[in-house]
Design an enzyme around this catalytic site. Structure first.
Site, PDB file in Angstrom:
ATOM      1  N   ASP A  91       0.502  -0.862   0.518  1.00  0.00           N
ATOM      2  CA  ASP A  91      -0.088   0.563   0.172  1.00  0.00           C
ATOM      3  C   ASP A  91       1.021   1.728   0.190  1.00  0.00           C
ATOM      4  OD1 ASP A  91      -2.054  -1.536   0.269  1.00  0.00           O
ATOM      5  OD2 ASP A  91      -1.606  -1.790   1.956  1.00  0.00           O
TER       6      ASP A  91
ATOM      7  N   LYS B 138       2.154   1.942  -4.567  1.00  0.00           N
ATOM      8  CA  LYS B 138       2.511   1.778  -6.140  1.00  0.00           C
ATOM      9  C   LYS B 138       1.900   1.554  -7.633  1.00  0.00           C
ATOM     10  CE  LYS B 138       2.617  -2.160  -4.803  1.00  0.00           C
ATOM     11  NZ  LYS B 138       2.693  -2.180  -3.517  1.00  0.00           N
TER      12      LYS B 138
ATOM     13  N   GLY C  19      -4.861  -4.176  -4.662  1.00  0.00           N
ATOM     14  CA  GLY C  19      -5.880  -2.740  -4.938  1.00  0.00           C
ATOM     15  C   GLY C  19      -5.065  -2.007  -5.211  1.00  0.00           C
ATOM     16  N   HIS C  20      -4.591  -1.555  -6.324  1.00  0.00           N
ATOM     17  CA  HIS C  20      -4.592  -0.301  -6.982  1.00  0.00           C
ATOM     18  C   HIS C  20      -5.889   1.201  -6.631  1.00  0.00           C
ATOM     19  CE1 HIS C  20      -0.515  -1.259  -6.597  1.00  0.00           C
ATOM     20  NE2 HIS C  20      -1.235  -2.163  -8.001  1.00  0.00           N
TER      21      HIS C  20
ATOM     22  N   GLN D 109       1.604  -6.587  -3.427  1.00  0.00           N
ATOM     23  CA  GLN D 109       2.228  -6.761  -2.283  1.00  0.00           C
ATOM     24  C   GLN D 109       3.570  -5.702  -1.779  1.00  0.00           C
ATOM     25  OE1 GLN D 109       1.043  -9.564  -3.525  1.00  0.00           O
ATOM     26  NE2 GLN D 109      -0.968  -8.368  -3.326  1.00  0.00           N
TER      27      GLN D 109
HETATM   28  P1  IMP Z   1      -2.928 -12.980   1.670  1.00  0.00           P
HETATM   29  O1  IMP Z   1      -2.137 -12.019   0.560  1.00  0.00           O
HETATM   30  O2  IMP Z   1      -4.707 -12.636   1.390  1.00  0.00           O
HETATM   31  O3  IMP Z   1      -2.364 -14.146   1.960  1.00  0.00           O
HETATM   32  O4  IMP Z   1      -2.252 -11.967   2.761  1.00  0.00           O
HETATM   33  C1  IMP Z   1      -1.229 -12.161   3.308  1.00  0.00           C
HETATM   34  C2  IMP Z   1      -0.757 -11.248   4.523  1.00  0.00           C
HETATM   35  O5  IMP Z   1      -0.849  -9.697   3.008  1.00  0.00           O
HETATM   36  C3  IMP Z   1      -1.952 -10.296   5.158  1.00  0.00           C
HETATM   37  O6  IMP Z   1      -1.781  -9.875   5.733  1.00  0.00           O
HETATM   38  C4  IMP Z   1      -2.607  -8.819   4.168  1.00  0.00           C
HETATM   39  O7  IMP Z   1      -2.969  -8.163   4.650  1.00  0.00           O
HETATM   40  C5  IMP Z   1      -1.079  -9.133   3.328  1.00  0.00           C
HETATM   41  N1  IMP Z   1      -0.871  -8.523   2.224  1.00  0.00           N
HETATM   42  C6  IMP Z   1      -1.661  -8.985   0.850  1.00  0.00           C
HETATM   43  N2  IMP Z   1      -1.623  -8.225   0.141  1.00  0.00           N
HETATM   44  C7  IMP Z   1      -2.166  -7.092   0.407  1.00  0.00           C
HETATM   45  C8  IMP Z   1      -1.657  -5.712  -0.415  1.00  0.00           C
HETATM   46  O8  IMP Z   1      -1.559  -5.292  -2.009  1.00  0.00           O
HETATM   47  N3  IMP Z   1      -1.478  -4.433   0.847  1.00  0.00           N
HETATM   48  C9  IMP Z   1      -1.134  -4.838   1.569  1.00  0.00           C
HETATM   49  N4  IMP Z   1      -1.263  -6.181   2.527  1.00  0.00           N
HETATM   50  C10 IMP Z   1      -1.443  -6.886   1.636  1.00  0.00           C
END
Ligand code: IMP
Length: 424
Positions: free
Chosen positions: A13, A16, A40-41, A222
């Site tokens: 977040d 990017k 999510g952008h 991420q």
């Molecule tokens: P997952 O990717 O849904 O398996 O989540 C694993 C961890 O990554 C969790 O702490 C999520 O909140 C974090 N996470 C996954 N995608 C994002 C993102 O796009 N931004 C921030 N945190 C993320």
């Protein structure tokens, strides 16, 4: 620069999407190399807001876009975005989807939720979009790939093999409803009709683009501290956001990458569980959250907010090989009289370090050691160039640059597309 990677340098977040959107102007192709609809952008263009989860951000600029083999694809989400772009009168003809990308199946989403519920207090705090279970099946060689939906016979076979195991887990371990072969197969066959035209040998496509001298952006989702290998395991995602994986995730050689741009907020946020040394204690946490609109694009969850952590950022510079930084959301820090910046961690034995601890217990126990920089009172929305920034804001950026020995090439000063200052 022919091939540039954009990588998140914190816990995600960082903005990017906005930086990719900016650099996409001068690029011929934008590729996603890992992750799925956990990303999510939000891109704001005038009165229009685009929220994207599956498509590369370059789609907003009308650039050709690749969803690489390293991604996991939820067909329903992707089709929803393609339909939405077309509804807004935008073409999706130049979206290229790797046949080797893995599909998120309904049981992945069910297992993600059920396993989080089962972990209770030890939950990771995932986005519950099926990301971990999908990548786990990829590694187990039980996954279903985009190319599988093109052949109904193969698709049914693979779904049957997967369900034989998944339904046992769902019913016996998670006490959830099983899935029916017929229902899932029919659903994915209908997705196939919509997705078929996009399926491409994307490795070949990107390679040809580079050979033709085109400029390619490789967009990470991420971020570094959520990386499966280099992040704060187990509170990470199930893929490798780090820059080196851009090559694997689109199918090009590592030598083709010319530049790595890291994106970091002027402070830090984290969603989900896990250690966070510079998390703000007290009312400033809420203040930063409100000013920065720090709520998840995908889940709507409140993001945890902290002061800038240069120990973690130095680590991100190292593991990604960051050549330049984009420092985003500097405007959010306006009106704070003083700004703490973490330059070192104090470890359990009292020793101080500027290197990110390699052992999880050291990281969990690390206490931030802050240097306090003067704040500024002016809003930054009127700044057209770096020289318009208040002195203290400029010095804040210069402090970061000196501490990391990396140039800050871009500074974000607001949500609008134009609110990014370029440093010569
Ligand atoms: P997952 O990717 O849904 O398996 O989540 C694993 C961890 O990554 C969790 O702490 C999520 O909140 C974090 N996470 C996954 N995608 C994002 C993102 O796009 N931004 C921030 N945190 C993320």
């Amino acid at each position: 620069m022919p091939a540039t990677v954009i990588v998140g340098a914190q816990w995600g977040d960082e903005g990017k999407g906005k930086i990719v959107d900016l650099l996409a102007q001068h690029s011929d192709l934008v590729c996603r190399y890992q992750g799925g609809p956990n990303a999510g952008h939000t891109i704001v263009v005038g009165d229009e807001t685009y929220k994207i989860r599956a498509l590369p951000t370059g789609i907003v600029r009308g650039k050709p876009c690749v969803i690489g083999n390293g991604c996991v694809v939820d067909p329903e989400v992707l089709i929803g975005e393609l339909d939405e772009f077309e509804r807004r009168g935008r073409s999706t003809d130049e979206v290229y989807l790797s046949g080797n990308a893995h599909l998120i199946m309904p049981w992945h989403v069910a297992i993600d939720g059920a396993s989080e519920r089962r972990l209770g207090k030890l939950a990771i705090g995932t986005t519950r979009r099926g990301i971990g279970p999908c990548y786990a099946d990829k590694a187990m060689r039980l996954g279903i790939r985009v190319q599988d939906i093109l052949d109904p016979k193969i698709l049914r076979q693979k779904i049957a093999v997967a369900l034989a195991e998944k339904n046992l887990w769902l019913e016996r371990v998670y006490e959830s409803e099983p899935f029916r072969l017929e229902t899932v197969a029919a659903q994915y066959e209908s997705y196939a009709q919509r997705l078929r035209p996009y399926v491409t040998d994307t490795s070949l496509y990107v390679d040809n683009a580079l050979r033709d001298g085109k400029s390619v952006l490789l967009e990470g989702a991420q971020a570094t501290l959520l990386d499966l290998d280099h992040g704060t395991y187990p509170f990470v995602t199930s893929s490798n956001p780090v820059a080196a994986n851009a090559a694997t995730g689109v199918g090009i050689g590592p030598g083709r990458i010319d530049r790595v741009v890291g994106v970091a907020k002027a402070y830090v946020t984290r969603v989900g569980e896990g250690p966070f040394p510079t998390e703000i204690q007290g009312p400033d946490q809420e203040r930063v959250r409100e000013l920065g609109h720090e709520y998840g694009t995908v889940t709507g969850r409140s993001r945890r907010c902290g002061w800038l952590d240069l120990v973690a950022l130095r680590y991100a510079v190292r593991v990604n090989g960051i050549d330049q930084l984009a420092l985003t959301k500097l405007d959010v820090l306006s009106h704070f009289p003083e700004l703490p910046v973490c330059t070192r961690y104090r470890l359990r034995d009292g020793a101080e370090t500027s290197d990110f601890p390699v052992h999880q217990s050291d990281f969990h126990a690390a206490e931030p050691v802050y240097e306090t920089l003067p704040g500024w009172d002016e809003a930054l929305d009127g700044c057209a160039t770096v020289s318009d920034l208040p002195d203290a804001a400029r010095r804040y950026a210069e402090f970061v640059e000196r501490a990391l020995d990396v140039e800050i090439a871009l500074i974000g000063t607001g949500a609008e597309r134009a609110s990014v200052l370029t440093r010569a």
